[in-house]
Structure formats: C-alpha cells, structure tokens
Motif scaffolding. Structure first.
Motif, PDB file in Angstrom:
ATOM      1  N   LEU A 128       1.988  31.870  -9.492  1.00 19.05           N
ATOM      2  CA  LEU A 128       3.295  31.239  -9.301  1.00 19.05           C
ATOM      3  C   LEU A 128       3.344  29.854  -9.926  1.00 19.05           C
ATOM      4  O   LEU A 128       4.398  29.416 -10.402  1.00 19.05           O
ATOM      5  N   ASP A 129       2.207  29.159  -9.952  1.00 23.60           N
ATOM      6  CA  ASP A 129       2.181  27.825 -10.545  1.00 23.60           C
ATOM      7  C   ASP A 129       2.417  27.863 -12.047  1.00 23.60           C
ATOM      8  O   ASP A 129       2.717  26.826 -12.660  1.00 23.60           O
ATOM      9  N   ASP A 130       2.264  29.051 -12.662  1.00 27.50           N
ATOM     10  CA  ASP A 130       2.512  29.185 -14.094  1.00 27.50           C
ATOM     11  C   ASP A 130       3.987  29.409 -14.412  1.00 27.50           C
ATOM     12  O   ASP A 130       4.378  29.403 -15.582  1.00 27.50           O
ATOM     13  N   LEU A 131       4.797  29.616 -13.377  1.00 29.19           N
ATOM     14  CA  LEU A 131       6.219  29.880 -13.575  1.00 29.19           C
ATOM     15  C   LEU A 131       7.039  28.616 -13.413  1.00 29.19           C
ATOM     16  O   LEU A 131       6.734  27.760 -12.587  1.00 29.19           O
ATOM     17  N   SER A 132       8.085  28.517 -14.206  1.00 31.33           N
ATOM     18  CA  SER A 132       9.022  27.406 -14.048  1.00 31.33           C
ATOM     19  C   SER A 132       9.866  27.634 -12.801  1.00 31.33           C
ATOM     20  O   SER A 132       9.864  28.736 -12.221  1.00 31.33           O
ATOM     21  N   ARG A 133      10.593  26.604 -12.405  1.00 28.55           N
ATOM     22  CA  ARG A 133      11.462  26.756 -11.233  1.00 28.55           C
ATOM     23  C   ARG A 133      12.498  27.849 -11.477  1.00 28.55           C
ATOM     24  O   ARG A 133      12.778  28.660 -10.584  1.00 28.55           O
ATOM     25  N   PHE A 134      13.050  27.874 -12.690  1.00 20.09           N
ATOM     26  CA  PHE A 134      14.038  28.905 -13.026  1.00 20.09           C
ATOM     27  C   PHE A 134      13.414  30.294 -12.936  1.00 20.09           C
ATOM     28  O   PHE A 134      14.030  31.219 -12.402  1.00 20.09           O
ATOM     29  N   GLU A 135      12.205  30.465 -13.447  1.00 19.57           N
ATOM     30  CA  GLU A 135      11.546  31.769 -13.407  1.00 19.57           C
ATOM     31  C   GLU A 135      11.266  32.209 -11.981  1.00 19.57           C
ATOM     32  O   GLU A 135      11.362  33.399 -11.659  1.00 19.57           O
ATOM     33  N   PRO A 160       8.158  41.680  -1.657  1.00 17.18           N
ATOM     34  CA  PRO A 160       7.401  40.612  -0.982  1.00 17.18           C
ATOM     35  C   PRO A 160       8.256  39.372  -0.741  1.00 17.18           C
ATOM     36  O   PRO A 160       8.096  38.343  -1.405  1.00 17.18           O
ATOM     37  N   LEU A 161       9.184  39.494   0.195  1.00 20.66           N
ATOM     38  CA  LEU A 161      10.085  38.393   0.534  1.00 20.66           C
ATOM     39  C   LEU A 161      10.028  38.106   2.027  1.00 20.66           C
ATOM     40  O   LEU A 161      10.038  39.034   2.848  1.00 20.66           O
ATOM     41  N   TRP A 162       9.992  36.818   2.366  1.00 21.55           N
ATOM     42  CA  TRP A 162      10.169  36.432   3.762  1.00 21.55           C
ATOM     43  C   TRP A 162      11.657  36.491   4.091  1.00 21.55           C
ATOM     44  O   TRP A 162      12.505  36.473   3.187  1.00 21.55           O
ATOM     45  N   PRO A 163      12.016  36.560   5.376  1.00 25.93           N
ATOM     46  CA  PRO A 163      13.436  36.614   5.751  1.00 25.93           C
ATOM     47  C   PRO A 163      14.240  35.435   5.219  1.00 25.93           C
ATOM     48  O   PRO A 163      15.450  35.555   5.011  1.00 25.93           O
ATOM     49  N   TRP A 164      13.581  34.295   4.993  1.00 32.49           N
ATOM     50  CA  TRP A 164      14.313  33.122   4.494  1.00 32.49           C
ATOM     51  C   TRP A 164      14.317  33.069   2.959  1.00 32.49           C
ATOM     52  O   TRP A 164      14.479  32.031   2.338  1.00 32.49           O
ATOM     53  N   LYS A 165      14.142  34.233   2.308  1.00 34.68           N
ATOM     54  CA  LYS A 165      14.266  34.405   0.858  1.00 34.68           C
ATOM     55  C   LYS A 165      13.237  33.611   0.068  1.00 34.68           C
ATOM     56  O   LYS A 165      13.532  33.103  -1.020  1.00 34.68           O
ATOM     57  N   GLN A 166      12.050  33.507   0.616  1.00 34.66           N
ATOM     58  CA  GLN A 166      10.924  32.927  -0.112  1.00 34.66           C
ATOM     59  C   GLN A 166       9.918  34.030  -0.406  1.00 34.66           C
ATOM     60  O   GLN A 166       9.780  34.977   0.366  1.00 34.66           O
ATOM     61  N   ARG A 223       0.053  36.619  -1.967  1.00 34.83           N
ATOM     62  CA  ARG A 223      -1.325  36.447  -1.534  1.00 34.83           C
ATOM     63  C   ARG A 223      -1.988  35.310  -2.303  1.00 34.83           C
ATOM     64  O   ARG A 223      -1.583  34.985  -3.416  1.00 34.83           O
ATOM     65  N   LYS A 224      -3.002  34.761  -1.679  1.00 37.29           N
ATOM     66  CA  LYS A 224      -3.778  33.734  -2.355  1.00 37.29           C
ATOM     67  C   LYS A 224      -5.034  34.348  -2.949  1.00 37.29           C
ATOM     68  O   LYS A 224      -5.697  35.177  -2.333  1.00 37.29           O
ATOM     69  N   SER A 225      -5.337  33.948  -4.179  1.00 40.16           N
ATOM     70  CA  SER A 225      -6.540  34.396  -4.873  1.00 40.16           C
ATOM     71  C   SER A 225      -7.218  33.167  -5.444  1.00 40.16           C
ATOM     72  O   SER A 225      -6.630  32.461  -6.272  1.00 40.16           O
ATOM     73  N   ASP A 226      -8.431  32.904  -4.978  1.00 41.80           N
ATOM     74  CA  ASP A 226      -9.155  31.697  -5.409  1.00 41.80           C
ATOM     75  C   ASP A 226      -8.320  30.444  -5.168  1.00 41.80           C
ATOM     76  O   ASP A 226      -8.290  29.521  -5.998  1.00 41.80           O
ATOM     77  N   GLY A 227      -7.615  30.433  -4.043  1.00 46.30           N
ATOM     78  CA  GLY A 227      -6.833  29.255  -3.674  1.00 46.30           C
ATOM     79  C   GLY A 227      -5.482  29.162  -4.348  1.00 46.30           C
ATOM     80  O   GLY A 227      -4.740  28.199  -4.119  1.00 46.30           O
ATOM     81  N   GLU A 228      -5.107  30.145  -5.179  1.00 48.97           N
ATOM     82  CA  GLU A 228      -3.840  30.094  -5.900  1.00 48.97           C
ATOM     83  C   GLU A 228      -2.931  31.242  -5.449  1.00 48.97           C
ATOM     84  O   GLU A 228      -3.408  32.324  -5.116  1.00 48.97           O
ATOM     85  N   LYS A 229      -1.623  30.970  -5.457  1.00 48.55           N
ATOM     86  CA  LYS A 229      -0.642  31.991  -5.093  1.00 48.55           C
ATOM     87  C   LYS A 229      -0.417  32.915  -6.281  1.00 48.55           C
ATOM     88  O   LYS A 229      -0.029  32.478  -7.367  1.00 48.55           O
ATOM     89  N   VAL A 230      -0.661  34.220  -6.056  1.00 52.22           N
ATOM     90  CA  VAL A 230      -0.611  35.207  -7.131  1.00 52.22           C
ATOM     91  C   VAL A 230       0.218  36.402  -6.694  1.00 52.22           C
ATOM     92  O   VAL A 230       0.158  36.828  -5.541  1.00 52.22           O
TER      93      VAL A 230
END
Length: 349
Positions: free
Chosen positions: A318-325, A221-227, A231-238
């Motif tokens: 994703l909000d539960d992950l640190s930037r490093f993670e 699940p990667l966009w061409p620009w490496k992001q 999907r969103k679930s209840d307004g959150e990226k999961v």
C-alpha cells in the motif's frame, strides 16, 4: 520497435506473431518469448490499457502454442483433437506472471489408446512451454495429466459429475475449467463442448447457486468504515491484488455468464453480454470499470518488478500506491461488494 504507425498496436502484434512464425525449433521459441516479454513492456510504457495489453499477451501466447504444436505436427496429424486453454489464458487475461493451465480434448473410438499415445508428447510440449517462460502448473492442470487429456464424451462426463456433485473440489475445478477456450486443432470440439455445457447447466439452478456461494466466499477486504483491510508482511501492509481483487470479479462474471448462456470467456464480455435490463447494464459497466482498475494496478506492479529485476508476483504494498490509487482501490472494492450483494439477492444467499 517504435510504435508510430497508423495502427501501432496492430503493427506490434503482427511483429510479435512474425517472430513466432519464423521459429523452426523449440529453442527458437524460447528466444522469441523473451522478445515478446520485452515487447509487452514497451507497449505498457507506451500507455496501452491493461485489458488490451492482456489480450495482446494472450494472442502472442496462442501463437507460441500453435507454433509449438506445428513443430510436433507429425505426432498429431492423424488424430482429431483440440488444445484447450484454461483459467486466465482461456479468458485472454494473462499477465506476464503466469503458469500453465491447459488440457486436451479429442475424438477416438478407444479413448484409452489415444490417450496413451498422446501423453508422452504432451509432457514434452508442457516442458517446452515451461522453457519458454510459461511455468508448469503446480497443481498439474496440464494436457499431459491423463485426468485432463480426455475424449469429448469423457469431458462431458467430467463436467456432469462436477455440476451434479457441487462439492468444494468440484467448484474449485469449475473456477479453472469452465473458462476453457479452444486454441489449436479442431476448434469445433471446443465449440461442441461449450454448447453442451450451456444446455446441461440450464435445468440445474442448484449448481449455479453453489457457484454463486463460491464466488461470494472471497469477500472484499474492506472494513465497515470503507478502509482497506490488509495483512502485514514484514511489517508492511500488503494486498494480493489477484486473490483479493481481480478474482472476485472473474468469479462473479463466470456465474452471470453461465446463468445467461453467454459463450464468451472474457470477463468484460461476460458482464456486458449477460445483462438483460438497462439497470443491469449500468451496474455491469461499473463492475467492468472496477475490474479494469484492479488489473491496471496489477499490471503496473508486475512491470515495475520486471524493470527492477525482481521476482514477479501480485502482492502490492500500500505504501507504493499514491493517495489517488488507494482511493481507486477502495472504490473497486466497494463495487465488488455491490456485485456480490447482487449475487446474494439473485440466489437468496
């Protein structure tokens, strides 16, 4: 339990196995399994690597199953059989969130008669495993299903049909059943089936190509620009760290191992043992590292859910992950992309 011995992991594993060995009734195993789950949490808190932890959990699960079969020994004593673990348990990669995937293989002059005798007891065993915390398989991939309680010859016919047909359902079955591992009973039966399977696949490259197509159908699940593309679930990226992460590496490793005749079912060893060239070894080590990093995130997520009394799953916010993670997650997905490109090149997909 304190882990301060010279070999703390060995001590922890031995303690867990001794709890299981002391059980005399299925109800005792229910209590032992609760202790084992708490022990797994302790090992995680002590910093045990996820790959070692999942193998430890699988070893305890094997002990539970063997003890349960010993309790039912009288029902099997005069038969030649072997209990097969499938899926993640077959690969020794179970986490604390798992359901049952198992089967039985046996010898007998009249397979139908043997099966009719076994099925009621196997249903009881599957239900007792469920009480121990190993959930009944929603797809009924269990030894108590007559479709998966077969003689050696019937298993060979079943695998041959899947391999020669190669339809979507056959490939789905392959993703579960090709990871079988003998746990209890006559392990020679599992070995014979594995050796037959390797030889049967060798002259059938079309099946391996179909398995490769199946493996790459689950794209990173990667966009061409490496992001990350999530999907969103209840307004959150999961992201489902199992389906959209771990499984990509598991499926690819299975193809490489079947193509190379590797007997091991463990994903790490499948990658490493199937490498033929030094350049392949470097790539495989990178894929093992990426796979382990995803398992690390998955295991941490599940133990955090357990600690907070939440229902355990594989859905990481994703909000539960640190930037490093997040960077680790993206790097793992990039390796998955390279891995699938290797499959495309090998099988001209």
């Amino acid at each position: 339990m304190k882990l301060e011995a010279e070999h703390p992991l060995q001590e922890a594993v031995a303690h867990g196995e001794s709890w299981v060995a002391e059980c005399r009734e299925p109800a005792d195993l229910v209590r032992a399994c609760s202790l084992l789950r708490r022990q797994a949490a302790t090992l995680y808190e002590e910093g045990l690597r996820s790959d070692v932890l999942t193998r430890t959990v699988a070893r305890w699960n094997d002990a539970v199953l063997r003890r349960l079969l010993e309790i039912h020994h009288a029902d099997f004593a005069d038969l030649d059989w072997c209990w097969l673990a499938l899926g993640s348990e077959g690969r020794e990669e179970q986490t604390v969130h798992t359901d049952q995937d198992n089967a039985l293989i046996f010898r007998g002059e009249d397979a139908a008669v043997v099966r009719e005798r076994l099925l009621p007891r196997l249903r009881e065993i599957n239900e007792q495993l469920d009480q121990c915390g190993y959930m009944l398989c929603p797809g009924d991939v269990m030894a108590s299903n007559p479709k998966w309680c077969l003689s050696l010859e019937e298993w060979q016919d079943t695998f041959a049909t899947w391999i020669d047909t190669g339809d979507p359902q056959a490939l789905l079955h392959g993703a579960i059943f090709f990871d079988f591992r003998g746990i209890a009973g006559n392990l020679e039966l599992a070995r014979e089936l594995r050796e037959w399977l390797i030889e049967y696949i060798k002259p059938r490259p079309l099946f391996l190509k179909q398995m490769a197509e199946y493996a790459i159908s689950n794209a990173p699940p990667l966009w061409p620009w490496k992001q990350l593309r999530v999907r969103k679930s209840d307004g959150e990226k999961v992201i489902d760290i199992k389906v959209n992460g771990v499984s990509m590496f598991v499926d690819a490793a299975r193809v490489f191992s079947l193509a190379s005749g590797v007997i091991s079912t463990h994903t790490d060893k499948r990658f490493v043992d199937s490498a033929k060239l030094a350049s392949e070894s470097r790539d495989r080590r990178a894929w093992v590292a990426a796979y382990r990093s995803l398992q690390d995130l998955r295991v941490r997520h599940q133990f955090e859910q357990l600690a907070h009394g939440q229902r355990v799953d594989n859905r990481v916010r994703l909000d539960d992950l640190s930037r490093f993670e997040r960077e680790v997650l993206v790097a793992a997905m990039q390796e998955a992309k390279r891995m699938q490109a290797s499959l495309r090149l090998r099988y001209l997909l």
